[in-house]
Design a protein around this motif. Structure first.
Motif, PDB file in Angstrom:
ATOM      1  N   HIS A   1      -8.636  -5.338  -6.469  1.00 11.14           N
ATOM      2  CA  HIS A   1      -8.075  -4.193  -6.831  1.00 11.14           C
ATOM      3  C   HIS A   1      -7.152  -3.497  -5.504  1.00 11.14           C
ATOM      4  O   HIS A   1      -7.621  -3.232  -4.674  1.00 11.14           O
ATOM      5  CB  HIS A   1      -8.785  -3.333  -7.288  1.00 11.14           C
ATOM      6  N   TYR A   2      -5.800  -3.421  -5.686  1.00  9.04           N
ATOM      7  CA  TYR A   2      -4.985  -2.998  -4.670  1.00  9.04           C
ATOM      8  C   TYR A   2      -4.457  -1.706  -4.880  1.00  9.04           C
ATOM      9  O   TYR A   2      -4.193  -1.311  -6.043  1.00  9.04           O
ATOM     10  CB  TYR A   2      -3.834  -4.036  -4.351  1.00  9.04           C
TER      11      TYR A   2
ATOM     12  N   GLN B   1      -3.080  -2.460  -0.257  1.00  7.55           N
ATOM     13  CA  GLN B   1      -4.298  -2.685   0.664  1.00  7.55           C
ATOM     14  C   GLN B   1      -5.474  -2.773  -0.419  1.00  7.55           C
ATOM     15  O   GLN B   1      -5.369  -2.016  -1.400  1.00  7.55           O
ATOM     16  CB  GLN B   1      -4.604  -1.657   1.603  1.00  7.55           C
ATOM     17  N   SER B   2      -6.432  -3.882  -0.364  1.00 12.58           N
ATOM     18  CA  SER B   2      -7.580  -3.965  -1.200  1.00 12.58           C
ATOM     19  C   SER B   2      -8.173  -2.873  -1.044  1.00 12.58           C
ATOM     20  O   SER B   2      -8.784  -2.511   0.143  1.00 12.58           O
ATOM     21  CB  SER B   2      -7.993  -5.462  -1.107  1.00 12.58           C
TER      22      SER B   2
ATOM     23  N   ARG C   1      -1.313  -5.540   3.671  1.00 12.47           N
ATOM     24  CA  ARG C   1       0.045  -6.262   4.225  1.00 12.47           C
ATOM     25  C   ARG C   1       1.126  -4.837   4.179  1.00 12.47           C
ATOM     26  O   ARG C   1       0.972  -4.006   3.113  1.00 12.47           O
ATOM     27  CB  ARG C   1       0.457  -7.030   3.037  1.00 12.47           C
ATOM     28  N   GLU C   2       1.915  -4.792   4.962  1.00 10.70           N
ATOM     29  CA  GLU C   2       3.131  -3.615   4.993  1.00 10.70           C
ATOM     30  C   GLU C   2       4.404  -4.575   4.969  1.00 10.70           C
ATOM     31  O   GLU C   2       4.751  -5.576   5.430  1.00 10.70           O
ATOM     32  CB  GLU C   2       3.130  -3.063   6.429  1.00 10.70           C
TER      33      GLU C   2
END
Length: 75
Positions: free
Chosen positions: A6-7, A58-59, A67-68
């Motif tokens: 879930h992000y 983000q998870s 990640r960005e």
């Protein structure tokens, strides 16, 4: 990886910046997804015609999965 995650999606770079639509996505194990993100900000918050923005995904269940990505907000 081989687990579902879930992000949560966020963006920063302007005052009062809001993501329109969903800010969360569920990805199945070994899966991928594609989504469009729309940002909204009051005119007074945008000092230039093009403003740098940083997206972050983000998870929620594994914070090391993050990640960005750089983008631009166009006025």
């Amino acid at each position: 990886d081989d687990k579902a995650h879930h992000y949560e999606i966020s963006a920063k770079g302007l005052n009062d910046l809001k993501i329109e639509g969903g800010t969360q996505v569920d990805i199945p194990a070994l899966g991928t997804d594609s989504t469009n993100i729309t940002l909204e900000a009051p005119d007074k918050s945008v000092p230039r015609s093009m403003q740098p923005v940083l997206f972050k995904i983000q998870s929620a269940d594994d914070p090391s999965l993050v990640r960005e990505a750089k983008s631009s907000f166009l006025k």
